[in-house]
Design a protein around this motif. Structure first.
Motif, PDB file in Angstrom:
ATOM      1  N   VAL A 296      13.263 -13.188  -4.502  1.00  0.00           N
ATOM      2  CA  VAL A 296      13.525 -12.499  -5.760  1.00  0.00           C
ATOM      3  C   VAL A 296      14.814 -13.017  -6.401  1.00  0.00           C
ATOM      4  N   THR A 297      14.719 -13.387  -7.673  1.00  0.00           N
ATOM      5  CA  THR A 297      15.900 -13.778  -8.444  1.00  0.00           C
ATOM      6  C   THR A 297      16.364 -12.663  -9.380  1.00  0.00           C
ATOM      7  N   ALA A 298      15.471 -11.746  -9.729  1.00  0.00           N
ATOM      8  CA  ALA A 298      15.831 -10.590 -10.552  1.00  0.00           C
ATOM      9  C   ALA A 298      14.705  -9.577 -10.505  1.00  0.00           C
TER      10      ALA A 298
ATOM     11  N   GLU B 228       8.316  -4.299 -10.263  1.00  0.00           N
ATOM     12  CA  GLU B 228       8.220  -5.675 -10.749  1.00  0.00           C
ATOM     13  C   GLU B 228       9.307  -6.527 -10.100  1.00  0.00           C
ATOM     14  N   ALA B 229       9.090  -7.830 -10.130  1.00  0.00           N
ATOM     15  CA  ALA B 229      10.081  -8.775  -9.616  1.00  0.00           C
ATOM     16  C   ALA B 229       9.819 -10.141 -10.235  1.00  0.00           C
ATOM     17  N   THR B 230      10.888 -10.895 -10.380  1.00  0.00           N
ATOM     18  CA  THR B 230      10.815 -12.287 -10.820  1.00  0.00           C
ATOM     19  C   THR B 230      11.449 -13.144  -9.737  1.00  0.00           C
ATOM     20  N   GLY B 231      10.859 -14.317  -9.492  1.00  0.00           N
ATOM     21  CA  GLY B 231      11.454 -15.156  -8.458  1.00  0.00           C
ATOM     22  C   GLY B 231      10.708 -16.449  -8.242  1.00  0.00           C
ATOM     23  N   VAL B 232      10.796 -16.935  -7.006  1.00  0.00           N
ATOM     24  CA  VAL B 232      10.229 -18.224  -6.631  1.00  0.00           C
ATOM     25  C   VAL B 232       9.379 -18.028  -5.377  1.00  0.00           C
ATOM     26  N   VAL B 233       8.205 -18.654  -5.343  1.00  0.00           N
ATOM     27  CA  VAL B 233       7.323 -18.528  -4.192  1.00  0.00           C
ATOM     28  C   VAL B 233       8.001 -19.148  -2.963  1.00  0.00           C
ATOM     29  N   ALA B 234       8.150 -18.337  -1.920  1.00  0.00           N
ATOM     30  CA  ALA B 234       8.711 -18.820  -0.658  1.00  0.00           C
ATOM     31  C   ALA B 234       7.619 -19.210   0.324  1.00  0.00           C
ATOM     32  N   ALA B 235       6.484 -18.507   0.268  1.00  0.00           N
ATOM     33  CA  ALA B 235       5.343 -18.825   1.144  1.00  0.00           C
ATOM     34  C   ALA B 235       4.089 -18.201   0.553  1.00  0.00           C
ATOM     35  N   CYS B 236       2.979 -18.915   0.719  1.00  0.00           N
ATOM     36  CA  CYS B 236       1.694 -18.423   0.207  1.00  0.00           C
ATOM     37  C   CYS B 236       0.583 -18.989   1.082  1.00  0.00           C
ATOM     38  N   PRO B 237       0.263 -18.310   2.195  1.00  0.00           N
ATOM     39  CA  PRO B 237      -0.693 -18.860   3.162  1.00  0.00           C
ATOM     40  C   PRO B 237      -2.067 -19.174   2.586  1.00  0.00           C
ATOM     41  N   GLY B 238      -2.495 -18.429   1.564  1.00  0.00           N
ATOM     42  CA  GLY B 238      -3.812 -18.656   0.993  1.00  0.00           C
ATOM     43  C   GLY B 238      -3.883 -19.795   0.000  1.00  0.00           C
ATOM     44  N   GLY B 239      -2.727 -20.353  -0.373  1.00  0.00           N
ATOM     45  CA  GLY B 239      -2.703 -21.498  -1.274  1.00  0.00           C
ATOM     46  C   GLY B 239      -2.888 -21.167  -2.746  1.00  0.00           C
ATOM     47  N   GLU B 240      -2.818 -19.891  -3.108  1.00  0.00           N
ATOM     48  CA  GLU B 240      -2.983 -19.539  -4.514  1.00  0.00           C
ATOM     49  C   GLU B 240      -1.843 -20.072  -5.382  1.00  0.00           C
ATOM     50  N   PHE B 241      -0.638 -20.172  -4.792  1.00  0.00           N
ATOM     51  CA  PHE B 241       0.533 -20.680  -5.503  1.00  0.00           C
ATOM     52  C   PHE B 241       1.284 -21.643  -4.593  1.00  0.00           C
TER      53      PHE B 241
END
Length: 322
Positions: A34-36, A63-76
């Protein structure tokens, strides 16, 4: 990770900073650094014990804004900028008041922007609500007149920005004369001082009543907002700044003015198309739109931020930056 935890409803001081394990995402879920995180009345309702379906202890934040750190399903992809909202965040699953949050992939919307974290963090939920209320709740059209009841709220200000970009004439209310300049800065054409009854003042400006009205204060002002709206006009109920959201003993023929239509809007992440989010952020970066950001707090300032929100002291969106 550091997170804001609420063990049970209570005063702002009930929001406690704690160290929690970083969540591990399962397939179909996304771990976000989370960045904000924007603050919302929904979280105030949860803290006050007014929200249903909440389990405690809970990390708040719808709500949250940020950067994907992990996504096991590969959606992002890891490193992708994203926003997340709703889907039980802050109520049945831990939300955005933390350094990391883990949410279903369906609640995540991607974007790319070089805007600062606080500015982007102010956008997701208020843009989703404003955009959805205008398009779904009101079917707003260029050239129409729009009344925003609760104009200096973050959603009210964002709605004004979007409505002016649609070519609408915007009237917006405020209880504080000192906030009239803020409304004019975001493009409001007519500022209406709200003493609890604005229908007569609105009709001084638009004699037949406005084409559309967005009710953000709640049921105490809804009858007066309906009275400010023309025959075949639409009022969309989309906010509860007053913390009142039900109408006792509702009798439609007595309650609704003849021919005035009443709708409601409450949305989810799927109601904010990625293209709409990206276009808005691009317009902000280019100076064609503004984000009504009032103030950003660190996690340690969460109690102060909630106090400000509870007492209506913010002129725009409040944001937490971990």
């Amino acid at each position: 990770m550091r997170a804001v935890v609420l063990d049970a409803p209570g005063p702002p001081e009930a929001l406690q900073i704690r160290e929690l394990p970083v969540p591990r995402p399962a397939p179909g879920w996304v771990l976000i650094r989370v960045t904000a995180s924007g603050l919302n009345r929904s979280e105030l309702h949860t803290r006050l014990g007014l929200a249903g379906g909440v389990t405690f202890p809970r990390v708040l934040g719808i709500e949250a804004t940020g950067v994907v750190a992990a996504c096991p399903g590969g959606e992002f992809e890891a490193g992708q900028q994203v926003v997340a909202m709703m889907g039980g965040m802050g109520r049945t699953i831990d939300g955005g008041y933390a350094e990391y949050t883990c949410v279903p992939a369906a609640q995540v919307v991607p974007f790319r922007s070089d805007l600062d974290a606080a500015t982007v963090g102010a956008v997701p939920e208020m843009l989703q609500t404003a955009y959805g209320a205008l398009t779904v709740g009101l079917d707003a059209q260029p050239g129409q007149t729009l009344l925003i009841r609760g104009g200096t709220s973050s959603v009210g200000l964002t709605t004004a920005v979007l409505a002016k970009r649609r070519g609408m004439t915007v009237l917006a209310t405020t209880r504080d004369p000192d906030r009239a300049a803020l409304l004019r800065r975001v493009g409001v054409d007519h500022v209406v001082l709200d003493d609890g009854a604005v229908a007569a003042g609105v009709r001084d400006i638009v004699p037949d009543g406005v084409d559309a009205a967005l009710e953000l204060v709640g049921t105490p002002t809804l009858p007066d907002t309906l009275a400010a709206t023309r025959v075949h006009g639409v009022v969309c109920f989309a906010g509860m700044l007053s913390n009142h959201w039900t109408v006792p003993d509702f009798y439609p023929i007595d309650y609704l003015p003849r021919g005035v239509r009443l709708s409601a809007y409450g949305g989810d992440a799927s109601d904010l198309p990625p293209a709409v989010l990206q276009e808005f952020l691009d317009d902000v970066a280019a100076g064609r739109a503004v984000v009504p950001l009032d103030r950003a707090f660190a996690l340690d300032g969460i109690a102060e931020a909630h106090t400000l929100m509870e007492h209506g002291g913010a002129a725009g969106k409040l944001v937490v930056v971990p």
